[in-house]
Enzyme design. Structure first.
Site, PDB file in Angstrom:
ATOM      1  N   HIS A   1      13.444  77.161  59.815  1.00 16.62           N
ATOM      2  CA  HIS A   1      14.864  77.529  59.862  1.00 16.62           C
ATOM      3  C   HIS A   1      15.298  78.370  58.655  1.00 16.62           C
ATOM      4  O   HIS A   1      15.537  79.557  58.788  1.00 16.62           O
ATOM      5  CB  HIS A   1      15.687  76.243  60.005  1.00 16.62           C
ATOM      6  CG  HIS A   1      17.128  76.468  60.304  1.00 16.62           C
ATOM      7  ND1 HIS A   1      17.909  75.546  60.977  1.00 16.62           N
ATOM      8  CD2 HIS A   1      17.953  77.497  59.999  1.00 16.62           C
ATOM      9  CE1 HIS A   1      19.135  76.034  61.103  1.00 16.62           C
ATOM     10  NE2 HIS A   1      19.186  77.202  60.507  1.00 16.62           N
TER      11      HIS A   1
ATOM     12  N   HIS B   1      19.025  82.296  56.141  1.00 13.89           N
ATOM     13  CA  HIS B   1      17.670  82.425  56.681  1.00 13.89           C
ATOM     14  C   HIS B   1      16.941  83.485  55.852  1.00 13.89           C
ATOM     15  O   HIS B   1      16.348  84.408  56.393  1.00 13.89           O
ATOM     16  CB  HIS B   1      17.709  82.842  58.152  1.00 13.89           C
ATOM     17  CG  HIS B   1      18.440  81.873  59.040  1.00 13.89           C
ATOM     18  ND1 HIS B   1      18.632  82.114  60.385  1.00 13.89           N
ATOM     19  CD2 HIS B   1      19.014  80.677  58.777  1.00 13.89           C
ATOM     20  CE1 HIS B   1      19.314  81.089  60.917  1.00 13.89           C
ATOM     21  NE2 HIS B   1      19.555  80.206  59.957  1.00 13.89           N
TER      22      HIS B   1
ATOM     23  N   TYR C   1       8.730  76.897  35.880  1.00 13.73           N
ATOM     24  CA  TYR C   1       9.647  75.895  35.311  1.00 13.73           C
ATOM     25  C   TYR C   1      11.050  75.969  35.912  1.00 13.73           C
ATOM     26  O   TYR C   1      11.787  74.973  35.941  1.00 13.73           O
ATOM     27  CB  TYR C   1       9.692  76.010  33.778  1.00 13.73           C
ATOM     28  CG  TYR C   1      10.581  77.113  33.261  1.00 13.73           C
ATOM     29  CD1 TYR C   1      10.091  78.409  33.116  1.00 13.73           C
ATOM     30  CD2 TYR C   1      11.904  76.870  32.925  1.00 13.73           C
ATOM     31  CE1 TYR C   1      10.911  79.427  32.650  1.00 13.73           C
ATOM     32  CE2 TYR C   1      12.729  77.880  32.465  1.00 13.73           C
ATOM     33  CZ  TYR C   1      12.229  79.152  32.330  1.00 13.73           C
ATOM     34  OH  TYR C   1      13.047  80.156  31.881  1.00 13.73           O
TER      35      TYR C   1
ATOM     36  N   TYR D   1      21.096  72.112  27.646  1.00 13.80           N
ATOM     37  CA  TYR D   1      21.477  73.481  27.352  1.00 13.80           C
ATOM     38  C   TYR D   1      22.547  74.042  28.287  1.00 13.80           C
ATOM     39  O   TYR D   1      22.711  75.248  28.402  1.00 13.80           O
ATOM     40  CB  TYR D   1      20.226  74.387  27.311  1.00 13.80           C
ATOM     41  CG  TYR D   1      19.476  74.198  26.023  1.00 13.80           C
ATOM     42  CD1 TYR D   1      19.645  75.079  24.967  1.00 13.80           C
ATOM     43  CD2 TYR D   1      18.644  73.110  25.849  1.00 13.80           C
ATOM     44  CE1 TYR D   1      18.980  74.890  23.768  1.00 13.80           C
ATOM     45  CE2 TYR D   1      17.969  72.903  24.649  1.00 13.80           C
ATOM     46  CZ  TYR D   1      18.135  73.800  23.609  1.00 13.80           C
ATOM     47  OH  TYR D   1      17.476  73.600  22.431  1.00 13.80           O
TER      48      TYR D   1
ATOM     49  N   HIS E   1      24.191  78.536  53.215  1.00 14.82           N
ATOM     50  CA  HIS E   1      23.014  78.373  54.079  1.00 14.82           C
ATOM     51  C   HIS E   1      22.565  79.752  54.544  1.00 14.82           C
ATOM     52  O   HIS E   1      23.392  80.524  55.040  1.00 14.82           O
ATOM     53  CB  HIS E   1      23.368  77.493  55.289  1.00 14.82           C
ATOM     54  CG  HIS E   1      22.383  77.596  56.408  1.00 14.82           C
ATOM     55  ND1 HIS E   1      21.056  77.294  56.254  1.00 14.82           N
ATOM     56  CD2 HIS E   1      22.530  77.981  57.697  1.00 14.82           C
ATOM     57  CE1 HIS E   1      20.429  77.489  57.412  1.00 14.82           C
ATOM     58  NE2 HIS E   1      21.305  77.917  58.305  1.00 14.82           N
TER      59      HIS E   1
ATOM     60  N   GLU F   1      26.742  75.174  62.393  1.00 14.46           N
ATOM     61  CA  GLU F   1      26.130  74.264  61.415  1.00 14.46           C
ATOM     62  C   GLU F   1      27.177  73.518  60.581  1.00 14.46           C
ATOM     63  O   GLU F   1      26.851  72.997  59.511  1.00 14.46           O
ATOM     64  CB  GLU F   1      25.188  75.041  60.485  1.00 14.46           C
ATOM     65  CG  GLU F   1      24.019  75.709  61.172  1.00 14.46           C
ATOM     66  CD  GLU F   1      22.983  74.741  61.730  1.00 14.46           C
ATOM     67  OE1 GLU F   1      23.270  73.530  61.869  1.00 14.46           O
ATOM     68  OE2 GLU F   1      21.879  75.213  62.036  1.00 14.46           O
TER      69      GLU F   1
HETATM   70 ZN    ZN Z   1      20.805  78.485  60.207  1.00 16.01          ZN
END
Ligand code: ZN
Length: 220
Positions: free
Chosen positions: A159, A98, A117, A212, A96, A77
């Site tokens: 994914h 899963h 929020y 803040y 990244h 990736e």
């Molecule tokens: Zn992945």
């Protein structure tokens, strides 16, 4: 690699391991990168992070070429990591995963609406879900960049999720936060349709976050 790059490689590896120990990733599915001079350093493809050393981390140039000194192939990736650094100058590191709850929502094509929020921490009133495309492709990267518009996180259909922060610690913290919100949203959905905060209230929350500082601005 220079000493500074060695330190960053160690940080990338430590963050990848932390992703697993804190429960937002399993095995070598996810990946981590951090921006460095002239490009970024990313975890290798298909290696257990426990078995890796910092020397297994891979430097990829801003032009997308793998450093000649690299011992391993970069994460499959690497392309969307590359494109996030190119599109978002404020991004210092990318995580990244899963993770289970983010992935469950993403497999249904759902993002995270303004049910809480804290969703505003990612830069907008909601977190988008990027359209599905095959892993490792330019099409997937393009979908992610589009879903990240104005935000520092998105889900990825069928994914997982991707988050960026100012550095590796910050990106990991945000990834844990997003997985927590996805779990909470998943639990809310067991009770029926989610009740959402109004766009006006989310705008107020974002304004307060911006003011803040430390805990507020998703990148600050
Ligand atoms: Zn992945």
């Amino acid at each position: 690699m220079s000493d500074a790059t060695d330190d960053l490689a160690s940080k990338v590896l430590a963050t990848a391991r932390a992703m697993n120990t804190c429960g937002i990733n399993r095995g070598s599915a996810g990946n981590v990168s951090a921006r460095c001079a002239g490009g970024f350093i990313i975890t290798p493809t298909g290696m257990a992070y426990e078995a890796c050393t910092a020397k297994d981390m891979v430097k990829v140039g801003a032009d997308g070429t793998v450093a000649a000194t690299a011992l391993r192939k970069p994460s499959s990736e690497w392309r969307f990591h590359h494109d996030i650094y190119a599109a978002r100058p404020e991004a210092g590191a990318v995580v990244h995963t899963h993770s289970p709850f983010a992935t469950a929502l993403a497999c249904q094509g759902q993002g995270v609406p303004a049910f809480h929020y804290m969703v505003a921490r990612f830069g907008g009133a909601d977190v988008h879900c990027a359209a599905y495309a095959t892993f490792g492709t330019q099409e997937l990267s393009d979908a992610i960049i589009s879903a990240l518009h104005g935000r520092c996180a998105c889900l990825m259909a069928h994914h997982g999720m991707v988050v960026f922060g100012r550095d590796a610690d910050h990106a990991l913290e945000l990834a844990v936060e997003l997985e927590t919100l996805c779990e909470q949203y998943w639990r809310v959905l067991q009770l029926g349709a989610a009740r959402l905060l109004s766009p006006a209230e989310m705008t107020r929350v974002m304004a307060r976050f911006a003011t803040y500082g430390q805990q507020g601005n998703p990148l600050g």
